[in-house]
Design an enzyme around this catalytic site. Sequence first.
Site, PDB file in Angstrom:
ATOM      1  CE  LYS A 273      68.704  33.701  61.791  1.00  0.00           C
ATOM      2  NZ  LYS A 273      67.648  34.703  62.044  1.00  0.00           N
TER       3      LYS A 273
ATOM      4  CB  SER B 182      67.298  37.815  62.846  1.00  0.00           C
ATOM      5  OG  SER B 182      68.246  37.578  61.824  1.00  0.00           O
TER       6      SER B 182
END
Length: 289
Positions: free
Chosen positions: A107, A40
């Site tokens: 993230k 990600s």
Amino acid sequence: MKKTPSQIFKEITITLLYAIVAATIIRLFVFETMMVPTGSMIPTINIGDRLFIEKITYQAREPEIGEIVVFWTPFRDERAEKMLRTFDKMMDIFSPSEFKGHVKYVKRLVGKEGDVLTLKKVNGKWKLFVNGNIPENLKNVNYEPDGVFKYPNLWKYLDEASRLRDNEQKYRNYLYAIALKEGSELANIIFSIVGGMDPVPYGIPYYEYVDKYIKPNNIKFDDYIWVENGQVYVKIPKGFYFFMGDNSSESLDSRYFGFVPKDAVIGRPILRIWPLNNFGPVQPLPIKE
């Protein structure tokens, strides 16, 4: 005076105990590690990277928009749990009781409490606007208008679907109804996240997250997600953050699972310690236009 074997053994034992206590304190309050199971954050962080996480900074201040943050998932990610290695499973004994059995995500922070987010095209690329502007630290990041930015009712559907997951027939009927109402793409997204039956036996029991964080804080998704002139807006509630991955098309992030409580933040990754050929500081996002 020469020490006896028993005295030497006692000193070694005490030294080892001190070392274990010191290491435990450091692990709990100063540093820890994580293995990155997904892509990600490519190209910033890659699959299989093991990161060294520093925990002091965010105890002194809040993370800033654009910073890379490691946090506990506010839900059980059953698929990610299956990907953890023995070392990571052993380290779960140090996890806060609230997050026992949960995994860590890494993230980029894109929204803080009170911020209003939306995605707009700029020169052919989708950019994230925070309170009407593109933050300086996010100007070189492109995002996909997926998840809640494409389907404003996604989080409500995830909640409802996950509550039916253990009843296969009702679950199938629910997904079929969503496909008829909203299209098969949304039904497939819900199934891919919630899982629960072949070929996706594992997933996220999303209702646990709703019951633990959303309902107790009197958060109603309709109050924080709205559409104006075809544009989807998301407002971050008090006490929560919004995270997104740099590799937007391959990132399971807040677009899909929603708001992350502040107390889930662990720290910031400062060093890549594995693989050895990439050993070094976690690099800032490359400038690509």
